[in-house]
Write a protein that holds these residues in place. Structure first.
Motif, mmCIF file in Angstrom:
data_model
loop_
_atom_site.group_PDB
_atom_site.id
_atom_site.type_symbol
_atom_site.label_atom_id
_atom_site.label_comp_id
_atom_site.label_asym_id
_atom_site.label_seq_id
_atom_site.Cartn_x
_atom_site.Cartn_y
_atom_site.Cartn_z
ATOM 1 N N ILE A 1 24.249 35.175 51.747
ATOM 2 C CA ILE A 1 24.843 36.005 50.703
ATOM 3 C C ILE A 1 24.297 37.424 50.817
ATOM 4 N N SER A 2 25.184 38.397 50.781
ATOM 5 C CA SER A 2 24.772 39.799 50.849
ATOM 6 C C SER A 2 24.130 40.213 49.527
ATOM 7 N N LYS A 3 23.354 41.297 49.568
ATOM 8 C CA LYS A 3 22.704 41.822 48.357
ATOM 9 C C LYS A 3 23.734 42.205 47.300
ATOM 10 N N SER A 4 24.845 42.807 47.742
ATOM 11 C CA SER A 4 25.862 43.226 46.774
ATOM 12 C C SER A 4 26.518 42.016 46.101
ATOM 13 N N LEU A 5 26.805 40.963 46.862
ATOM 14 C CA LEU A 5 27.373 39.751 46.264
ATOM 15 C C LEU A 5 26.351 39.093 45.343
ATOM 16 N N ILE B 1 17.003 43.688 59.296
ATOM 17 C CA ILE B 1 17.473 45.082 59.281
ATOM 18 C C ILE B 1 18.769 45.180 58.475
ATOM 19 N N GLU B 2 19.677 44.232 58.700
ATOM 20 C CA GLU B 2 20.945 44.219 57.974
ATOM 21 C C GLU B 2 20.721 44.078 56.469
ATOM 22 N N ASP B 3 19.740 43.271 56.111
ATOM 23 C CA ASP B 3 19.419 43.092 54.696
ATOM 24 C C ASP B 3 18.962 44.414 54.071
ATOM 25 N N LYS B 4 18.161 45.161 54.815
ATOM 26 C CA LYS B 4 17.686 46.458 54.322
ATOM 27 C C LYS B 4 18.827 47.464 54.190
ATOM 28 N N LEU B 5 19.862 47.318 55.003
ATOM 29 C CA LEU B 5 21.006 48.241 54.974
ATOM 30 C C LEU B 5 22.037 47.881 53.907
ATOM 31 N N SER B 6 21.929 46.684 53.335
ATOM 32 C CA SER B 6 22.947 46.275 52.353
ATOM 33 C C SER B 6 22.936 47.243 51.180
ATOM 34 N N GLY B 7 24.095 47.636 50.766
ATOM 35 C CA GLY B 7 24.235 48.619 49.705
ATOM 36 C C GLY B 7 24.425 50.029 50.245
ATOM 37 N N ALA B 8 23.927 50.290 51.458
ATOM 38 C CA ALA B 8 24.057 51.628 52.057
ATOM 39 C C ALA B 8 25.359 51.756 52.840
ATOM 40 N N ILE B 9 25.916 50.629 53.250
ATOM 41 C CA ILE B 9 27.154 50.631 54.033
ATOM 42 C C ILE B 9 28.166 49.770 53.290
ATOM 43 N N HIS B 10 29.355 50.303 53.060
ATOM 44 C CA HIS B 10 30.328 49.603 52.234
ATOM 45 C C HIS B 10 31.413 48.889 53.034
ATOM 46 N N ILE C 1 21.639 49.027 68.188
ATOM 47 C CA ILE C 1 22.852 49.747 67.794
ATOM 48 C C ILE C 1 23.419 49.120 66.525
ATOM 49 N N LEU C 2 24.114 49.918 65.780
ATOM 50 C CA LEU C 2 24.761 49.496 64.546
ATOM 51 C C LEU C 2 26.261 49.498 64.783
ATOM 52 N N LEU C 3 26.915 48.396 64.473
ATOM 53 C CA LEU C 3 28.369 48.302 64.584
ATOM 54 C C LEU C 3 28.942 48.207 63.181
ATOM 55 N N ILE C 4 29.915 49.058 62.895
ATOM 56 C CA ILE C 4 30.548 49.107 61.585
ATOM 57 C C ILE C 4 32.043 48.900 61.766
ATOM 58 N N GLU C 5 32.608 48.024 60.953
ATOM 59 C CA GLU C 5 34.039 47.754 61.019
ATOM 60 C C GLU C 5 34.799 48.849 60.271
ATOM 61 N N GLY C 6 35.776 49.438 60.960
ATOM 62 C CA GLY C 6 36.623 50.439 60.331
ATOM 63 C C GLY C 6 36.378 51.837 60.857
ATOM 64 N N GLU C 7 36.841 52.804 60.099
ATOM 65 C CA GLU C 7 36.754 54.212 60.467
ATOM 66 C C GLU C 7 35.387 54.788 60.108
ATOM 67 N N LYS C 8 35.013 55.848 60.787
ATOM 68 C CA LYS C 8 33.773 56.551 60.486
ATOM 69 C C LYS C 8 33.906 57.194 59.100
ATOM 70 N N PRO C 9 32.942 56.914 58.189
ATOM 71 C CA PRO C 9 33.041 57.513 56.856
ATOM 72 C C PRO C 9 32.691 58.998 56.889
ATOM 73 N N SER C 10 33.135 59.724 55.874
ATOM 74 C CA SER C 10 32.827 61.149 55.804
ATOM 75 C C SER C 10 31.375 61.371 55.364
ATOM 76 N N ASP C 11 30.814 60.422 54.626
ATOM 77 C CA ASP C 11 29.426 60.532 54.174
ATOM 78 C C ASP C 11 28.471 60.171 55.299
ATOM 79 N N ALA C 12 27.307 60.796 55.297
ATOM 80 C CA ALA C 12 26.258 60.444 56.267
ATOM 81 C C ALA C 12 25.619 59.125 55.836
ATOM 82 N N LEU C 13 25.219 58.324 56.809
ATOM 83 C CA LEU C 13 24.557 57.060 56.501
ATOM 84 C C LEU C 13 23.089 57.308 56.197
ATOM 85 N N ASN C 14 22.558 56.539 55.256
ATOM 86 C CA ASN C 14 21.168 56.684 54.840
ATOM 87 C C ASN C 14 20.334 55.546 55.430
#
Length: 192
Positions: free
Chosen positions: A10-14, A112-121, A139-152
């Motif tokens: 289960i993800s942090k957001s869920l 690492i993915e757990d630490k990133l939860s909430g930072a990537i939507h 490397i980090l793989l993200i599904e979809g288009e590159k967001p306009s916001d910078a990743l934290n």
């Protein structure tokens, strides 16, 4: 009054959304080899507690070993990295076969993915890609288009910060909707 969830972590957001429910929600741990779930934890708890007549140990790689005589006559060896809290409880750390060895530093993607939860939507995962200097680079793989916001990446330690970010239109999935990490990574590296 009670609900169990199994199949995938289960993800942090869920987890945050599930805590709002008046229902007691439990995440379960099980695998195909055990036929059923052998442990559970209430949402928000850190460790899984095994069901009666199940005992645990771990091998030389810190992978979980399950003794469940009512389920299997044989000891079940897993590739799941765990931290044993006591004989009845464990924390799931990640999969041994997902470990990334980057310049001698062993990185566990799930942590690492757990630490990133909430930072990537969007859906995302981290993986190791071949690198001449490091052996493997994170490397980090993200599904979809590159967001306009910078990743934290403030939540990540020095070695956990991705060396590269790849955007993938659609992750490869199994029939049950689980992300096929290796296949998605291979396709993303080929298409970059």
């Amino acid at each position: 009054k009670k609900m169990i969830i199994g199949g995938v972590g289960i993800s942090k957001s869920l987890e945050k959304e599930l805590k709002k429910l008046p229902t007691e929600v439990y995440e379960t741990y099980g695998m195909t080899e055990t036929i059923t779930h052998i442990a559970a934890k209430k949402i928000g708890e850190k460790a899984f507690t095994v069901l009666p007549n199940v005992t645990l140990s771990y091998d030389d790689n810190n992978c979980l070993v399950i003794h469940a005589p009512r389920i299997s006559d044989e000891i079940i060896l897993t590739n799941d990295l765990v931290k044993l809290i006591n004989e009845n409880q464990f924390q799931f750390l990640g999969r041994f076969d997902n470990i990334i060895n980057s310049g001698g530093i062993k990185l566990i993607p799930e942590q690492i993915e757990d630490k990133l939860s909430g930072a990537i939507h969007a859906r995302y995962f981290v993986a190791g890609a071949p690198d001449e200097d490091l052996g493997e680079k994170l490397i980090l793989l993200i599904e979809g288009e590159k967001p306009s916001d910078a990743l934290n990446f403030d939540a990540l330690d020095k070695y956990e910060k991705p060396k590269e970010i790849l955007y993938v239109p659609k992750f490869r999935e199994t029939e049950t909707g689980k992300v096929m990490r290796k296949e998605t990574l291979k396709e993303a590296l080929k298409n970059k």
